[in-house]
Design a protein around this motif. Sequence first.
Motif, PDB file in Angstrom:
ATOM      1  N   LEU A 114       0.828  -1.206   0.000  1.00 45.66           N
ATOM      2  CA  LEU A 114       0.000   0.000   0.000  1.00 45.66           C
ATOM      3  C   LEU A 114       0.862   1.256   0.000  1.00 45.66           C
ATOM      4  CD1 LEU A 114      -2.898  -0.777   2.525  1.00 45.66           C
ATOM      5  CD2 LEU A 114      -3.006  -0.738   0.033  1.00 45.66           C
ATOM      6  N   THR A 115       1.930   1.229   0.796  1.00 44.87           N
ATOM      7  CA  THR A 115       2.846   2.373   0.844  1.00 44.87           C
ATOM      8  C   THR A 115       3.416   2.657  -0.529  1.00 44.87           C
ATOM      9  OG1 THR A 115       3.441   1.839   3.133  1.00 44.87           O
ATOM     10  CG2 THR A 115       4.958   3.262   1.909  1.00 44.87           C
ATOM     11  N   ASP A 116       3.828   1.605  -1.218  1.00 44.49           N
ATOM     12  CA  ASP A 116       4.406   1.755  -2.557  1.00 44.49           C
ATOM     13  C   ASP A 116       3.364   2.294  -3.533  1.00 44.49           C
ATOM     14  OD1 ASP A 116       6.569   1.390  -4.448  1.00 44.49           O
ATOM     15  OD2 ASP A 116       5.396  -0.276  -5.266  1.00 44.49           O
ATOM     16  N   ARG A 143       3.663   5.730  -5.782  1.00 39.43           N
ATOM     17  CA  ARG A 143       3.935   5.706  -7.229  1.00 39.43           C
ATOM     18  C   ARG A 143       2.709   5.423  -8.093  1.00 39.43           C
ATOM     19  NH1 ARG A 143       3.304   0.850  -9.287  1.00 39.43           N
ATOM     20  NH2 ARG A 143       3.429  -1.012  -7.964  1.00 39.43           N
ATOM     21  N   GLY A 144       1.567   5.088  -7.493  1.00 41.92           N
ATOM     22  CA  GLY A 144       0.407   4.662  -8.270  1.00 41.92           C
ATOM     23  C   GLY A 144      -0.290   5.803  -8.987  1.00 41.92           C
ATOM     24  N   SER A 145      -1.241   5.427  -9.849  1.00 43.07           N
ATOM     25  CA  SER A 145      -2.072   6.425 -10.512  1.00 43.07           C
ATOM     26  C   SER A 145      -2.945   7.120  -9.469  1.00 43.07           C
ATOM     27  CB  SER A 145      -2.964   5.744 -11.552  1.00 43.07           C
ATOM     28  OG  SER A 145      -3.869   4.849 -10.917  1.00 43.07           O
ATOM     29  N   ALA A 146      -3.594   8.198  -9.881  1.00 48.38           N
ATOM     30  CA  ALA A 146      -4.439   8.944  -8.946  1.00 48.38           C
ATOM     31  C   ALA A 146      -5.538   8.051  -8.360  1.00 48.38           C
ATOM     32  CB  ALA A 146      -5.042  10.150  -9.649  1.00 48.38           C
ATOM     33  N   ALA A 147      -6.149   7.230  -9.227  1.00 46.13           N
ATOM     34  CA  ALA A 147      -7.221   6.348  -8.752  1.00 46.13           C
ATOM     35  C   ALA A 147      -6.686   5.296  -7.789  1.00 46.13           C
ATOM     36  CB  ALA A 147      -7.899   5.670  -9.943  1.00 46.13           C
ATOM     37  N   THR A 148      -5.515   4.744  -8.108  1.00 52.08           N
ATOM     38  CA  THR A 148      -4.914   3.732  -7.236  1.00 52.08           C
ATOM     39  C   THR A 148      -4.516   4.338  -5.900  1.00 52.08           C
ATOM     40  OG1 THR A 148      -4.108   2.502  -9.152  1.00 52.08           O
ATOM     41  CG2 THR A 148      -3.064   2.035  -7.041  1.00 52.08           C
ATOM     42  N   GLN A 149      -3.939   5.527  -5.935  1.00 43.97           N
ATOM     43  CA  GLN A 149      -3.562   6.202  -4.687  1.00 43.97           C
ATOM     44  C   GLN A 149      -4.773   6.408  -3.790  1.00 43.97           C
ATOM     45  OE1 GLN A 149      -1.639   9.753  -6.372  1.00 43.97           O
ATOM     46  NE2 GLN A 149       0.246   9.145  -5.327  1.00 43.97           N
ATOM     47  N   GLU A 150      -5.870   6.866  -4.385  1.00 43.37           N
ATOM     48  CA  GLU A 150      -7.072   7.126  -3.591  1.00 43.37           C
ATOM     49  C   GLU A 150      -7.606   5.838  -2.963  1.00 43.37           C
ATOM     50  OE1 GLU A 150     -11.649   8.781  -4.088  1.00 43.37           O
ATOM     51  OE2 GLU A 150     -10.184   9.139  -5.682  1.00 43.37           O
ATOM     52  N   THR A 151      -7.630   4.757  -3.764  1.00 42.16           N
ATOM     53  CA  THR A 151      -8.148   3.491  -3.239  1.00 42.16           C
ATOM     54  C   THR A 151      -7.239   2.944  -2.144  1.00 42.16           C
ATOM     55  OG1 THR A 151      -9.040   3.030  -5.442  1.00 42.16           O
ATOM     56  CG2 THR A 151      -9.005   1.215  -3.881  1.00 42.16           C
ATOM     57  N   LYS A 206       2.279   1.219  11.154  1.00 36.54           N
ATOM     58  CA  LYS A 206       2.115   2.639  10.834  1.00 36.54           C
ATOM     59  C   LYS A 206       3.465   3.322  10.670  1.00 36.54           C
ATOM     60  CE  LYS A 206      -2.430   3.320  12.963  1.00 36.54           C
ATOM     61  NZ  LYS A 206      -3.203   4.020  14.021  1.00 36.54           N
ATOM     62  N   ARG A 207       4.434   2.952  11.533  1.00 38.42           N
ATOM     63  CA  ARG A 207       5.782   3.538  11.408  1.00 38.42           C
ATOM     64  C   ARG A 207       6.406   3.153  10.067  1.00 38.42           C
ATOM     65  NH1 ARG A 207       6.119   3.375  17.155  1.00 38.42           N
ATOM     66  NH2 ARG A 207       6.346   1.103  17.156  1.00 38.42           N
ATOM     67  N   SER A 208       6.126   1.916   9.623  1.00 34.98           N
ATOM     68  CA  SER A 208       6.715   1.454   8.366  1.00 34.98           C
ATOM     69  C   SER A 208       6.126   2.185   7.162  1.00 34.98           C
ATOM     70  CB  SER A 208       6.496  -0.053   8.209  1.00 34.98           C
ATOM     71  OG  SER A 208       5.132  -0.346   7.942  1.00 34.98           O
ATOM     72  N   MET A 209       4.992   2.858   7.331  1.00 28.98           N
ATOM     73  CA  MET A 209       4.347   3.573   6.233  1.00 28.98           C
ATOM     74  C   MET A 209       4.712   5.050   6.181  1.00 28.98           C
ATOM     75  SD  MET A 209       0.491   1.991   6.071  1.00 28.98           S
ATOM     76  CE  MET A 209       0.239   2.700   4.446  1.00 28.98           C
ATOM     77  N   ALA A 210       5.655   5.466   7.002  1.00 26.07           N
ATOM     78  CA  ALA A 210       6.014   6.890   7.051  1.00 26.07           C
ATOM     79  C   ALA A 210       6.434   7.422   5.684  1.00 26.07           C
ATOM     80  CB  ALA A 210       7.135   7.110   8.068  1.00 26.07           C
ATOM     81  N   GLY A 211       6.978   6.565   4.844  1.00 26.71           N
ATOM     82  CA  GLY A 211       7.467   7.001   3.542  1.00 26.71           C
ATOM     83  C   GLY A 211       6.401   7.467   2.577  1.00 26.71           C
ATOM     84  N   CYS A 212       5.128   7.202   2.883  1.00 24.77           N
ATOM     85  CA  CYS A 212       4.077   7.635   1.950  1.00 24.77           C
ATOM     86  C   CYS A 212       3.367   8.895   2.423  1.00 24.77           C
ATOM     87  CB  CYS A 212       3.067   6.514   1.718  1.00 24.77           C
ATOM     88  SG  CYS A 212       1.970   6.189   3.126  1.00 24.77           S
ATOM     89  N   MET A 213       3.789   9.462   3.563  1.00 24.11           N
ATOM     90  CA  MET A 213       3.064  10.616   4.101  1.00 24.11           C
ATOM     91  C   MET A 213       3.179  11.833   3.189  1.00 24.11           C
ATOM     92  SD  MET A 213       3.525  10.429   8.253  1.00 24.11           S
ATOM     93  CE  MET A 213       5.306  10.619   8.215  1.00 24.11           C
TER      94      MET A 213
END
Length: 584
Positions: A421-423, A427-435, A450-457
């Motif tokens: 999910l973080t990835d 990098r995903g399309s707008a629709a993929t990011q939203e989903t 949650k700490r492991s997802m810091a890279g997508c904030m």
Amino acid sequence: MTSPSTPPPSAAAVATPADTLDHILHHLLPVLLVAALSVKSFVGRWRLFHSKLSILQSSLADAARSPHWPANPLFVDLLPAVLSTLRSLHSLSTRCLDPSLPAGKLLLQSDLDIAASILSLHLHDLDLLLRSGLLHHLPSASAIVLPLPGPSATRADLVLFARDLFARLQIGSIDLKNKALDSLLQLLASDPPKLAPVVATEGDLPYLVRLLDPSAHSLIRDQAAAAVSLLATASDASRRAVFEDGALGPLFRLLDSGSLSVRERAAAAIEAITADPANAWAVSAYGGVPILIAACRSGSRSPAVQALAAGSLKNISSIDDLRTAMAEEGAVLVLIDLLLSGTLDAQKNAALCLWSLASGGGEEIRDSIVREGGLQRLLQLLREVSDSEAEEHALRAIHALSASPAAARALSSSQGFFAHLTDLIRRGSAATQETAAAVVCNLSPGDDIKRSMAGCMAALVKMLESSKPTSAQEVAARALVSLLAVRSNRKELSRDEKSVTRLVQMLDPRNDEVSKKFPVSVVLALASGGGRRRISEAGACHHLQKLADAEVAGAKKALQKIAGSRLKSLLSMAWRESTVLRPQ
């Protein structure tokens, strides 16, 4: 006047089409019209014959007034058949004038019925030619059908061509019908969006649909299926016409029992027709649900048919009654199997169909998808597929299934899933990011995840800036608030100058592209510890004061957290300084 009993001349006496027409109009028909009123047996039937013969006389006279009729092969070919039928009628009238009824009453009655049926066909064909206007145009002398219109053809040329083709379909021999269908397919294939509406408007679609019947010649039926498929997939107007003229039922029969190529064409047409919700309801009327499910099974022998049938199931799954029927007929297992065994298109359609079933079908259907292994198959597809659209479809289905407590528990504890999910958010399309962000909102992962997802904030902050759709702003804000519940994430985001600057700019009341409640909720979460000073230094307090005055939800509380903390810090600093400087 010619006597009713005057025999018609021999075939040798009628040589050219002009001679044939002249003989029919001026010799044979007048004799038969008199005979029809003179017979002594089956008087009622002969009164009907008189009416039909009068119409025939009028129609042939109309045709004869066109200077181009001798160049129309359909009309010329029709004349010998009409002549033969009228000669038979003349013979029957002679038999009906004899009170002894030679050869018997039952046989004579049967012969009259046959003659009446054939005469009705001639009247139909002649009426078709007259209504089409083809007798008033001069076709190419050497053409079996009119020359295929080129790219620069006028609408009048296209209309004439379509009418000519459909006239040949209804009047001509099997060979001529086949050639006409071949020309029709060439015409439609040359520019489907432009030409399909013309054919649908000017052609006789009900007759074309009748050619899909199992009783039709197989060659003609296959060609007709190809034409109907092109019309159904070419434009909205032609698709509506195909549906309204009753093609859906015959198409389902072809999908169920036709040859492989015909099944593919039928499947393509059905998918196009069912894409319109106004048409999708009719699937149940033709028993289409089990046929579509059977076409999706691994033994259907055609990956193309599987993908198209799955597309049709996806289309109809938005209708409550059909969704229930799909579940009862075993669609869930078939769709789950397609996620791994089908082509990419089949996988996409199967994932979207499962999403529709899971999101609209209620808890029972969601639980059955999870129980049958649908969640694991969707996760596997998400990991292995490289197509962004397939990723997004699989993720949507997973998001719908996450409403199931069992699925939510399994997903919330999967470190690998959240890494994916973080990835996707990054990098995903707008629709993929939203989903992907919506999935994060639905789940309750632990602090380590949650700490492991810091890279997508940072990507989530950027999503907040998107003016459309507002749903993307909402899920991005909710996902950020969830991640910022962890102190280390608040510190990390506060160190990201670009993200902090973006957040503060979104708070500006003059920036009307973003709903203020979303950045306010993120700033409030960030101000709960670790990020107050950076937000304050970036100028958030000024904007928050204005938003608080405008009574934007959360703005006053966020301002109090940031400003209150800052005041405390200043007082503490002043106290320390006064302690240091106080004389001992």
